[in-house]
Design a protein around this motif. Sequence first.
Motif, PDB file in Angstrom:
ATOM      1  N   ALA A  91      14.552  35.873  63.351  1.00  0.00           N
ATOM      2  CA  ALA A  91      15.667  35.259  64.425  1.00  0.00           C
ATOM      3  C   ALA A  91      16.942  34.901  63.750  1.00  0.00           C
ATOM      4  O   ALA A  91      17.942  35.148  64.313  1.00  0.00           O
ATOM      5  CB  ALA A  91      14.935  33.597  64.639  1.00  0.00           C
ATOM      6  N   GLN A  92      17.092  34.529  62.515  1.00  0.00           N
ATOM      7  CA  GLN A  92      18.219  34.129  61.963  1.00  0.00           C
ATOM      8  C   GLN A  92      19.213  35.511  61.609  1.00  0.00           C
ATOM      9  O   GLN A  92      20.213  35.396  61.573  1.00  0.00           O
ATOM     10  CB  GLN A  92      18.107  33.506  60.626  1.00  0.00           C
ATOM     11  CG  GLN A  92      17.704  34.607  59.391  1.00  0.00           C
ATOM     12  CD  GLN A  92      17.958  33.917  57.917  1.00  0.00           C
ATOM     13  OE1 GLN A  92      16.778  33.022  57.643  1.00  0.00           O
ATOM     14  NE2 GLN A  92      18.640  34.201  57.058  1.00  0.00           N
ATOM     15  N   ASP A  93      18.741  36.510  61.804  1.00  0.00           N
ATOM     16  CA  ASP A  93      19.345  37.893  61.760  1.00  0.00           C
ATOM     17  C   ASP A  93      19.805  38.334  63.142  1.00  0.00           C
ATOM     18  O   ASP A  93      20.436  39.302  63.080  1.00  0.00           O
ATOM     19  CB  ASP A  93      18.470  38.870  61.065  1.00  0.00           C
ATOM     20  CG  ASP A  93      17.878  38.823  59.621  1.00  0.00           C
ATOM     21  OD1 ASP A  93      18.435  37.920  58.999  1.00  0.00           O
ATOM     22  OD2 ASP A  93      16.864  39.033  59.438  1.00  0.00           O
TER      23      ASP A  93
ATOM     24  N   ASP B 207      21.094  36.394  54.850  1.00  0.00           N
ATOM     25  CA  ASP B 207      19.909  37.301  54.235  1.00  0.00           C
ATOM     26  C   ASP B 207      20.171  38.677  54.298  1.00  0.00           C
ATOM     27  O   ASP B 207      19.169  39.422  54.817  1.00  0.00           O
ATOM     28  CB  ASP B 207      18.424  36.645  54.991  1.00  0.00           C
ATOM     29  CG  ASP B 207      17.366  37.430  54.345  1.00  0.00           C
ATOM     30  OD1 ASP B 207      17.676  37.688  53.217  1.00  0.00           O
ATOM     31  OD2 ASP B 207      16.415  37.256  54.745  1.00  0.00           O
ATOM     32  N   ALA B 208      21.320  39.225  53.676  1.00  0.00           N
ATOM     33  CA  ALA B 208      21.768  40.545  54.262  1.00  0.00           C
ATOM     34  C   ALA B 208      21.187  41.461  53.038  1.00  0.00           C
ATOM     35  O   ALA B 208      21.252  41.060  51.899  1.00  0.00           O
ATOM     36  CB  ALA B 208      23.268  40.641  54.262  1.00  0.00           C
ATOM     37  N   ASP B 209      20.803  42.608  53.320  1.00  0.00           N
ATOM     38  CA  ASP B 209      20.303  43.493  52.449  1.00  0.00           C
ATOM     39  C   ASP B 209      21.267  43.780  51.292  1.00  0.00           C
ATOM     40  O   ASP B 209      22.447  43.985  51.657  1.00  0.00           O
ATOM     41  CB  ASP B 209      19.936  44.781  53.211  1.00  0.00           C
ATOM     42  CG  ASP B 209      18.833  44.613  54.014  1.00  0.00           C
ATOM     43  OD1 ASP B 209      17.912  43.915  53.817  1.00  0.00           O
ATOM     44  OD2 ASP B 209      18.812  45.715  54.925  1.00  0.00           O
TER      45      ASP B 209
ATOM     46  N   VAL C 224      22.938  36.924  46.741  1.00  0.00           N
ATOM     47  CA  VAL C 224      22.149  35.791  46.979  1.00  0.00           C
ATOM     48  C   VAL C 224      21.759  35.993  48.557  1.00  0.00           C
ATOM     49  O   VAL C 224      22.549  36.375  49.428  1.00  0.00           O
ATOM     50  CB  VAL C 224      23.190  34.755  46.870  1.00  0.00           C
ATOM     51  CG1 VAL C 224      22.203  33.366  47.299  1.00  0.00           C
ATOM     52  CG2 VAL C 224      23.459  34.358  45.356  1.00  0.00           C
ATOM     53  N   ARG C 225      20.483  35.719  48.722  1.00  0.00           N
ATOM     54  CA  ARG C 225      20.015  35.709  50.027  1.00  0.00           C
ATOM     55  C   ARG C 225      19.229  34.448  50.428  1.00  0.00           C
ATOM     56  O   ARG C 225      18.683  33.970  49.571  1.00  0.00           O
ATOM     57  CB  ARG C 225      18.891  36.863  50.225  1.00  0.00           C
ATOM     58  CG  ARG C 225      19.638  37.968  49.775  1.00  0.00           C
ATOM     59  CD  ARG C 225      18.670  39.161  49.807  1.00  0.00           C
ATOM     60  NE  ARG C 225      18.274  39.748  51.183  1.00  0.00           N
ATOM     61  CZ  ARG C 225      17.808  40.793  51.560  1.00  0.00           C
ATOM     62  NH1 ARG C 225      17.494  41.860  50.610  1.00  0.00           N
ATOM     63  NH2 ARG C 225      17.158  41.225  52.897  1.00  0.00           N
ATOM     64  N   ILE C 226      19.516  33.924  51.489  1.00  0.00           N
ATOM     65  CA  ILE C 226      19.105  32.441  52.075  1.00  0.00           C
ATOM     66  C   ILE C 226      17.960  32.997  53.228  1.00  0.00           C
ATOM     67  O   ILE C 226      18.676  33.277  54.153  1.00  0.00           O
ATOM     68  CB  ILE C 226      20.103  31.661  52.510  1.00  0.00           C
ATOM     69  CG1 ILE C 226      20.862  31.226  51.225  1.00  0.00           C
ATOM     70  CG2 ILE C 226      19.476  30.401  52.970  1.00  0.00           C
ATOM     71  CD1 ILE C 226      22.282  30.558  51.406  1.00  0.00           C
ATOM     72  N   ARG C 227      16.899  32.607  53.017  1.00  0.00           N
ATOM     73  CA  ARG C 227      15.991  33.042  54.216  1.00  0.00           C
ATOM     74  C   ARG C 227      15.273  31.674  54.642  1.00  0.00           C
ATOM     75  O   ARG C 227      14.727  30.904  53.901  1.00  0.00           O
ATOM     76  CB  ARG C 227      14.594  34.189  53.213  1.00  0.00           C
ATOM     77  CG  ARG C 227      13.931  34.529  54.523  1.00  0.00           C
ATOM     78  CD  ARG C 227      13.159  35.876  53.654  1.00  0.00           C
ATOM     79  NE  ARG C 227      14.142  36.895  53.362  1.00  0.00           N
ATOM     80  CZ  ARG C 227      13.834  37.679  52.436  1.00  0.00           C
ATOM     81  NH1 ARG C 227      12.691  37.907  51.953  1.00  0.00           N
ATOM     82  NH2 ARG C 227      14.662  38.721  52.104  1.00  0.00           N
TER      83      ARG C 227
END
Length: 642
Positions: free
Chosen positions: A41-43, A381-383, A387-390
């Motif tokens: 959803a967040q993407d 949360d980008a490839d 730093v990725r925040i999921r």
Amino acid sequence: MPRRPARRDFLNGIAIGAGGILASGWLAPAAADAAADPPAAQDIPGYYPPDLTGMRGSHRGSYETAHAERDGAHPAAPRATGEAYDLIIVGAGIGGLAAAHFYRARQPAARILILDNHDDFGGHAKRNEFHVDGRMLLANGGTWAIESPFPYSPVAAGLLAELGIDPPRLEQRDHHAQYYGGLSRGVFFDRETFGVDRLVPGLPPTSADGRAAASPAKWETFLARTPLAAQARADILEIETGTRDYFPGLDSDAKKDKLSRMSYQDYLRNVVGAHPSVIPFYAARTYDLFAVGIDGVTALDCWGLGFAGFAGLRLTPGAYPRMGFTAMGAATPGQAPYTFHFPDGNATVARLLVRKLVPDSLAGTTVDDIVTAAADYPKLDADGAPVRIRLSSTVVAVEHAGPVETARAVEVRYVRGGSTYAVRAPRVVMASWNMMIPYIIPTLPAEQKDALHYGVKVPLVYTKVAIRNWRAFAQLGVSAIETPGMYHSSIELDEPIDIGTYRASRSPDEPVVLRLLRAPCKPGLSERDQHRVGRAELLATPFAVFETNIRDQLARVLGPAGFDPARDVAAITVNRWPHGYAYEYNPLWDPESFFAGGPTPNMLARKPFGRITIANSDAAAAAYTDQAIDQAYRAVDELPEN
Ligand SMILES: Cc1cc2nc3c(=O)[nH]c(=O)nc-3n(C[C@H](O)[C@H](O)[C@H](O)COP(=O)(O)OP(=O)(O)OC[C@H]3O[C@@H](n4cnc5c(N)ncnc54)[C@H](O)[C@@H]3O)c2cc1C
């Protein structure tokens, strides 16, 4: 659900931090599996949780997995994401975000994954955003102010400075109390508790910091308008303006010692000699800071907070050694407490951290422009991002890949969208909630698990009601109303802050956000039991019940001045926090040794375990932003280098 991992991620991750994973045979087949998942959803463009109203805080979908894990219903076997990191952080509150920041300061090329069970980042520091009649209104969904009973440590103050936050300067520049000029604090006496519904404005400020008596004339005028019986009025007058020394012959420390061993309620009843009918007038005064009533807070804490009834005791300023930690506001003289709040509270602190960690996700460069900037959630949360925040990812297991002493990696399992995923890193920070950690890391030593379980997080509710105008407040002459006997114990206009292009409501004809507080406490029980029962109540109460109570309460309190909930309420957000403040030790119930230099359970609870360290304000046993930052710093400091 996570997207298909890019090949770039996969190779970089392995090269940087988690050698040996490929060889384990654990990754390859499962990665192919996860690749088939639809986007999370967040993407998806347009995902914007701050706009959501209704039941927020611990919202539906954020806690069910954790509760099932607690109850022994373990999720399905995990599928690997194919990602690997240098550091995984559990919890995207201020503590988790600060931990990422501190680690990157040491390892600028580090790849970090931050997982959180909520649909938004910030932990308790959440943003509520309303749009009413074409105007943006902001409010804090939880953590409100940059303030502390202690000065911020150099680490915490340094982080604020790095983020561009100078609380005293902002307070002076942006806080415009004059917009509500002339409006006072009032008390609404409800018929169930006081026999009649009546709003009395003009509550005099309580005696200056509990050490000087207040003016009798103002109190006499106020009390004369209340529905209280003559005896209760006389007793309140004595409490507020009296100068009797109730402990003659004792020195200040001896008096403080006595006050640290009794509740404020007992002090008023048994020492001051107030009639029982006085108690409901004061009962809710401690809800905001402690979420229990005056039966559950020491008289010494209440003296430290500037409550009335102590003027004649002539106590010396400063904390008493036995309660140096908990005597809020009574700490060393000369300290300058911070008291600034952004329109969305400390969500701005979280958002500033996120902008540092994932620069693409929030536009701007200053502490002013961030207030109205909309976060671009799909960027979090980008490839390939360092730093990725999921979000919406509940961690259910964190275990070393092999014996604790020799393992080179830690496996973290999380549940998202009904599927379980596994990801590895050579180090993990648990910036999450202590009580859940024993279920997540079952191999922890038994005594550490007991220590993690000791504190009971404090349940409370910050309800925000966006209203189309505040004419009723202006007419009644109040900006804040104590409603000690009602479902929510206070109703206040949000304090006016202008910052950047954000403009607070400055005329009664403009929309504004109301702040309502509910503490589901249960007097008569110990503090921790009050929290347990209160939490159960919050989890079992549907939004519809809150809404009915809110509308009814607003109609009773403000209706006589023309407020009509059906017409004037634009939106309601109930920020429900069954697991709210970190538990702070209470001298009324916790062992004496906790106040004699410890050790206290949080000290044992936060011990590193192999490659896993423990942050979060629970680790400090203190529910403050600076404590979350300090604990994050320590937890990063304790991480293994290799
Ligand atoms: C209503 C409220 C008002 C407050 N007001 C103030 C204030 O005005 N000033 C102040 O200084 N402090 C205030 N606090 C205290 C506040 O808790 C701290 O200031 C600070 O924000 C805590 O940050 P944290 O990162 O330690 O914890 P949190 O903000 O609680 O963040 C931890 C995160 O970890 C997540 N998590 C837990 N378990 C898991 C899991 N298994 N998997 C994934 N994620 C998990 C949690 O859901 C949460 O999002 C307030 C707290 C509350 C509840």
